[in-house]
Design an enzyme around this catalytic site. Structure first.
Site, mmCIF file in Angstrom:
data_model
loop_
_atom_site.group_PDB
_atom_site.id
_atom_site.type_symbol
_atom_site.label_atom_id
_atom_site.label_comp_id
_atom_site.label_asym_id
_atom_site.label_seq_id
_atom_site.Cartn_x
_atom_site.Cartn_y
_atom_site.Cartn_z
ATOM 1 N N ALA A 88 38.466 36.295 40.400
ATOM 2 C CA ALA A 88 38.161 36.455 41.857
ATOM 3 C C ALA A 88 39.262 37.593 42.568
ATOM 4 C CB ALA A 88 38.354 35.223 42.531
ATOM 5 N N GLU A 134 35.243 32.359 33.913
ATOM 6 C CA GLU A 134 34.329 31.672 34.478
ATOM 7 C C GLU A 134 32.990 32.182 34.467
ATOM 8 O OE1 GLU A 134 37.042 30.783 37.626
ATOM 9 O OE2 GLU A 134 36.499 28.523 37.399
ATOM 10 N N GLU A 154 45.016 31.011 37.349
ATOM 11 C CA GLU A 154 45.246 30.647 38.782
ATOM 12 C C GLU A 154 46.373 29.739 39.025
ATOM 13 O OE1 GLU A 154 42.547 30.414 36.870
ATOM 14 O OE2 GLU A 154 40.748 30.907 37.762
HETATM 15 N N1 COA Z 1 41.967 40.606 42.658
HETATM 16 C C1 COA Z 1 42.124 41.980 43.200
HETATM 17 N N2 COA Z 1 42.793 43.082 42.457
HETATM 18 C C2 COA Z 1 42.804 42.942 41.255
HETATM 19 C C3 COA Z 1 42.833 41.688 40.536
HETATM 20 C C4 COA Z 1 42.413 40.639 40.952
HETATM 21 N N3 COA Z 1 42.190 39.462 40.460
HETATM 22 N N4 COA Z 1 43.252 41.988 39.175
HETATM 23 C C5 COA Z 1 43.555 43.233 39.162
HETATM 24 N N5 COA Z 1 43.500 43.807 40.475
HETATM 25 C C6 COA Z 1 43.479 45.281 40.890
HETATM 26 C C7 COA Z 1 45.294 45.409 40.937
HETATM 27 O O1 COA Z 1 45.656 44.879 42.192
HETATM 28 C C8 COA Z 1 45.400 46.830 40.643
HETATM 29 O O2 COA Z 1 45.033 47.436 41.921
HETATM 30 P P1 COA Z 1 45.651 48.897 42.423
HETATM 31 O O3 COA Z 1 45.815 49.806 41.280
HETATM 32 O O4 COA Z 1 44.977 49.591 43.547
HETATM 33 O O5 COA Z 1 47.210 48.337 42.840
HETATM 34 C C9 COA Z 1 44.329 47.205 39.744
HETATM 35 O O6 COA Z 1 43.426 46.050 39.833
HETATM 36 C C10 COA Z 1 44.695 47.379 38.315
HETATM 37 O O7 COA Z 1 45.371 46.248 38.028
HETATM 38 P P2 COA Z 1 47.093 46.161 37.588
HETATM 39 O O8 COA Z 1 47.669 44.773 37.744
HETATM 40 O O9 COA Z 1 47.801 47.449 37.943
HETATM 41 O O10 COA Z 1 46.977 46.231 35.908
HETATM 42 P P3 COA Z 1 47.998 45.787 34.732
HETATM 43 O O11 COA Z 1 47.457 46.541 33.425
HETATM 44 O O12 COA Z 1 49.391 46.004 35.203
HETATM 45 O O13 COA Z 1 47.756 44.177 34.748
HETATM 46 C C11 COA Z 1 46.307 42.165 34.888
HETATM 47 C C12 COA Z 1 46.589 43.645 34.423
HETATM 48 C C13 COA Z 1 44.943 41.785 34.676
HETATM 49 C C14 COA Z 1 47.601 41.405 33.970
HETATM 50 C C15 COA Z 1 46.744 41.920 36.216
HETATM 51 O O14 COA Z 1 45.800 42.824 37.144
HETATM 52 C C16 COA Z 1 46.428 40.681 36.630
HETATM 53 O O15 COA Z 1 47.319 39.837 36.385
HETATM 54 N N6 COA Z 1 45.649 40.152 37.615
HETATM 55 C C17 COA Z 1 45.183 39.179 38.146
HETATM 56 C C18 COA Z 1 44.634 38.275 37.282
HETATM 57 C C19 COA Z 1 44.502 36.793 38.078
HETATM 58 O O16 COA Z 1 45.356 36.102 38.415
HETATM 59 N N7 COA Z 1 42.997 36.199 38.168
HETATM 60 C C20 COA Z 1 42.704 35.236 38.669
HETATM 61 C C21 COA Z 1 42.419 35.485 40.211
HETATM 62 S S1 COA Z 1 41.848 33.846 40.981
#
Ligand code: COA
Length: 280
Positions: A88, A134, A154
């Site tokens: 999300a 999901e 989450e």
């Molecule tokens: N919601 C909003 N934005 C998200 C996102 C999410 N769930 N997951 C990634 N992004 C965005 C980041 O903020 C970043 O944006 P920016 O470049 O404008 O700052 C972009 O996507 C790239 O992500 P980044 O975190 O820089 O990549 P990474 O390779 O360092 O890490 C992940 C990848 C997947 C490990 C990391 O993005 C992450 O942990 N995301 C969240 C996952 C999560 O908790 N999902 C459940 C949500 S309820």
């Protein structure tokens, strides 16, 4: 026949067969690669609209769901990673309260995907986290590239999954592994996801699309009626006990003997002919 238009969800139609006019596979791409295809309100609304369209569109027989690959990075910048969907959109959680979230998460697009009567395949290349895991679990079949990663992180946001993973993930991987994933938020690499039953197949990234499209074509060339009934019957196993489920299967199996496709299929087999389905 035209799918709903959206800036964040694209739908391409591919004919199931080059020779026969048997309908189409819809390939739906969640297209926010700069945000790892995170599910914001626009994506959810568009996904729901595609599901409603798909249900009405008789000639579209199979849905493939995927995420857009990363864009080329600007000069001197690191490329963003491959993602199916990284969850999300967390930025939409900022300041949100119980009523807003209840409204957004009740009757949502992931349920619309789950409720589709037609076959659905998740084509996963990269992160499938939170809502991404999901969405994948809401499809009937999951095929992943070997660079994919699954997870329900989450817990790291002080939350639990909200698009059905506590239920559907548990049905796929079992009680112990679902607890572990929900409680640790740890990432599960594709090979392990395969071993625990979360994905059906793992292939090299360059083979992903052809593997999924071949499967979609094989499925799409079957009787739509039999596919619909088969999906309902397998789903009944999730909600019914074994005895009721088997009775339900016997009932709808018998009902199918009133269908045109059953007569066509059996007639074709005994006469060594190719079945040409009515798809009703
Ligand atoms: N919601 C909003 N934005 C998200 C996102 C999410 N769930 N997951 C990634 N992004 C965005 C980041 O903020 C970043 O944006 P920016 O470049 O404008 O700052 C972009 O996507 C790239 O992500 P980044 O975190 O820089 O990549 P990474 O390779 O360092 O890490 C992940 C990848 C997947 C490990 C990391 O993005 C992450 O942990 N995301 C969240 C996952 C999560 O908790 N999902 C459940 C949500 S309820």
């Amino acid at each position: 026949m035209n799918p709903p238009e959206s800036d964040v969800v694209n739908v391409e139609l591919h004919p199931i067969s080059e020779e026969d006019d048997v309908g189409y596979i819809a390939c739906l791409t969640i297209d926010r690669p700069d945000k790892l295809n995170a599910l914001n309100a626009d994506v959810m609304a568009s996904l729901k609209a595609v599901c409603a369209w798909m249900e009405e569109e008789e000639n579209v027989r199979v849905l493939v769901v995927t995420g857009a690959p990363p864009n080329a990075p600007p000069e001197g910048k690191r490329a963003k990673p491959y993602a199916f969907v990284a969850g999300a959109d967390i930025t939409e959680f900022v300041g949100a309260g119980r009523e807003t979230i209840r409204e957004r998460f009740t009757d949502n697009a992931v349920e619309a995907l789950w409720d589709l009567s037609k076959p659905t395949i998740a084509m996963v290349d990269g992160f499938a986290l939170g809502g991404g895991c999901e969405v994948a679990c809401s499809c009937d079949i999951r095929v992943a590239s070997d660079r994919s990663t699954f997870g329900t992180p989450e817990i790291n946001l002080g939350l639990i999954p909200g698009y059905g993973a506590t239920q559907r993930l548990e049905r796929l991987v079992g009680y112990g592994k679902a607890h572990e994933m929900v409680m640790t938020g740890d990432m599960v690499p594709a090979e392990e996801a395969h071993r625990i039953g979360l994905v059906n197949h793992v292939v090299a990234p360059e083979e992903l699309k052809s593997t999924v499209m071949n499967m979609a074509r094989r499925i799409g060339s079957k009787s739509s009626h039999a596919l619909r009934v088969g999906k309902r019957a397998v789903r009944a196993a999730l909600d019914e006990g074994l005895t009721d489920g088997v009775a339900y299967e016997a009932e709808i199996f018998a009902e199918m003997f009133d269908s045109e496709d059953q007569k066509i299929g059996v007639h074709a087999f005994v006469n060594r002919e190719k079945a040409v389905w009515k798809h009703r």
